[in-house]
Design an enzyme around this catalytic site. Structure first.
Site, short mmCIF file in Angstrom:
data_model
loop_
_atom_site.label_atom_id
_atom_site.label_comp_id
_atom_site.label_asym_id
_atom_site.label_seq_id
_atom_site.Cartn_x
_atom_site.Cartn_y
_atom_site.Cartn_z
CG ASP A 87 27.26 -23.04 41.47
OD1 ASP A 87 28.26 -22.48 41.94
OD2 ASP A 87 26.96 -24.22 41.73
CG ASP A 146 58.95 -4.65 8.84
OD1 ASP A 146 59.89 -3.97 9.26
OD2 ASP A 146 58.00 -4.20 8.19
N GLY A 159 62.93 -2.57 19.95
CA GLY A 159 63.87 -1.90 20.85
C GLY A 159 64.12 -0.44 20.56
CG MET A 160 66.10 2.57 17.26
SD MET A 160 67.53 2.61 18.37
CE MET A 160 67.99 4.31 18.21
#
Length: 508
Positions: free
Chosen positions: A36, A294, A429-430
């Protein structure tokens, strides 16, 4: 009792040790078997500070089991008092040593006859509460102990401070960005013309606890640690407390307006509206960023949020209200305070999940396939396995979330940090697609195991090559849909034909 390989909130003694080791010149003695005593290692590894962890294990071994613990525990308390000269020694059992049902209160009384410093037993039920509840209770107990002691001696200071002042309660070791938040809150108070009376427990001296009633109000930034102490100070001295977490532009403004209301009720005459407007429009970049192109790219994107009550609730509100992100579900592991969480977030998300089971949370993430996860260290692991980006917003956390650089989550600088974290957590994504076309850094092996069970399917070479051609931001989804299709039909080898059939089935 449940066996788990991951716990969001640790056992009760960890909470007690967090509070005790946050104070200055307080030593904790843990009455426990060897397994512990990992707190020392954990704190020394994670917290970026030079001081050693002031915790000693009084080990329960076979000799103790044969002869009883009193002699050993009392000797350890007296020895540490002599060696370290602490102001206070806190004795805590663990859930394991509690089984022995020993009269530890008696041990404390016996030891305190031979010590210069104070000795106290942490009054926590180790089977009923977790780390956060125990930390809250221990902090209240220490505050009570020293205020009662000062009252008894007759040296409790009278009246309030001349200028408006605040106690910041709940800043502790191993908390999520606690030190950075504390610095930011002190700056915010200075900007508002409010003096900081005391910050507890982090780096506080127990001898200064008698000064707590001098503050005009108490600020509780984290719901998990500090509320009980604040409630005690309110009932005993009438000191009002504010438990609005200043995270995000909206909640920070709400917190400041509440401070204005509280100090004006006590005779001050302040108006913070101009300050709020100036900070929101010119200092914090978050309000401007949330209206920029953005951030509009993130509008409607799916996210899930999981953490302790304070951070999960605040983050859910920021994502939904300030950034237009669709929170599919929000969850907390603080089951003991679930009603408050539901009340806070239910209008900002589709579903509320209350769970301490990391497997259930992992499955819930896999089921909804969000664009980003905001959670703890565990959700970060889940995100890696599912190829979903994750921003860490709550403890438990690992070493990378104890940054050396300044990264508060509270106040107006905190709004900037959160905006960065959110934006950088979504895969664009791009960008992802271009990196793969031109052989950027992100061309790692794409086949990952499923979250619920090891993948029992074999991807054939041509299918694997085809999967690699799929843009990264949808590849995980294509892979999971194909595997689901194959499993439903008992197909073990995934070929090109199976991929196309799965695509048609999903399209239909």
């Amino acid at each position: 009792m449940k066996l788990a390989y991951w716990m969001y909130a640790g056992p009760a003694h960890i909470g007690t040790l967090r509070v005790a080791s946050s104070f200055k010149n307080v030593h904790a003695i843990m009455h426990a078997p060897l397994g512990d005593d990992y707190f020392n290692v954990m704190r020394s590894m994670l917290e970026r500070e030079r001081n050693y962890t002031p915790v000693t294990a009084s080990v329960v071994d076979r000799n103790v089991l044969a002869r009883g613990s009193q002699e050993k525990v009392v000797d350890n308390i007296i020895r540490k008092d002599r060696e370290e000269t602490p102001d206070l020694v806190v004795l805590t059992p663990t859930c394991t040593s509690s089984i022995l049902q020993e009269d530890l209160e008696n041990f404390v009384e016996r030891a305190s006859q031979d010590t210069k410093g104070d000795v106290m037993l942490a009054d926590v039920n180790h089977y009923r509460v977790n780390e956060l509840q125990a930390a809250d209770r221990t902090l209240e107990q220490i505050v009570k102990f020293y205020i009662k002691k000062a009252k008894k001696k007759g040296d409790l200071p009278e009246g309030k401070t001349e200028k408006p002042s605040v106690n910041i309660i709940g800043i502790s070791t191993l908390g999520f960005h606690n030190q950075h938040d504390c610095t930011e809150l002190k700056r915010l108070m200075a900007d508002l013309g409010i003096e900081v009376n005391e910050v507890i427990p982090e780096s506080a001296s127990v001898h200064n606890l008698k000064n707590l009633p001098r503050a005009w109000f108490n600020l509780i930034p984290y719901r998990e640690i500090g509320l009980m102490a604040a409630e005690y100070l309110e009932s005993e001295f009438g000191t009002p407390y504010i438990d609005i977490t200043p995270m995000g532009v909206v909640e920070t403004a709400r917190c400041i307006r509440k401070i204005q209301q509280v100090v004006n009720a006590q005779g001050a005459n302040v108006d913070y509206e101009e300050f709020i407007d100036n900070q929101t429009l010119h200092v914090s970049q978050a309000a401007w960023f949330s209206r920029s192109i953005d951030c509009q790219n993130l509008t409607g994107k799916k996210a899930v949020v999981f953490g302790d009550n304070t951070h999960a609730a605040a983050m859910t509100k920021i994502l939904a209200r300030e950034m237009g992100i669709h929170v599919v579900w929000a969850g907390t592991y603080c089951k003991y305070d679930a009603d408050w969480f539901r009340e806070q977030v239910s209008e900002y998300c589709d579903q509320v999940i209350i769970s301490e089971d990391n497997g259930e949370i992992g499955d819930a993430i896999a089921r909804v396939e969000p664009s980003a996860i905001f959670g703890t260290q565990m959700e970060r692991h889940v995100g890696k396995r599912l190829d979903i980006p994750c921003g860490v917003i709550a403890a438990p956390i690992h070493i990378q979330n104890f940054p050396i650089g300044y990264k508060p989550f509270m106040g107006y600088e905190g709004t900037n940090q959160i905006a960065d974290l959110v934006y950088n957590s979504f895969t664009l994504g791009m960008e992802d697609h271009l990196l793969e076309i031109f052989g950027g850094h992100d061309t790692k092996e794409v086949i990952h195991k499923g979250i619920s069970a090891d993948s029992d399917l074999n991807w054939m070479k041509e299918a694997k090559a085809e999967l690699n051609k799929v843009p990264g931001f949808v590849r995980g989804k294509v892979k999971r849909n194909t595997e689901k299709f194959a499993r439903e039909r008992g197909i073990l080898d995934i070929s090109l034909e199976v991929m196309y059939a799965a695509k048609e089935a999903v399209g239909a």
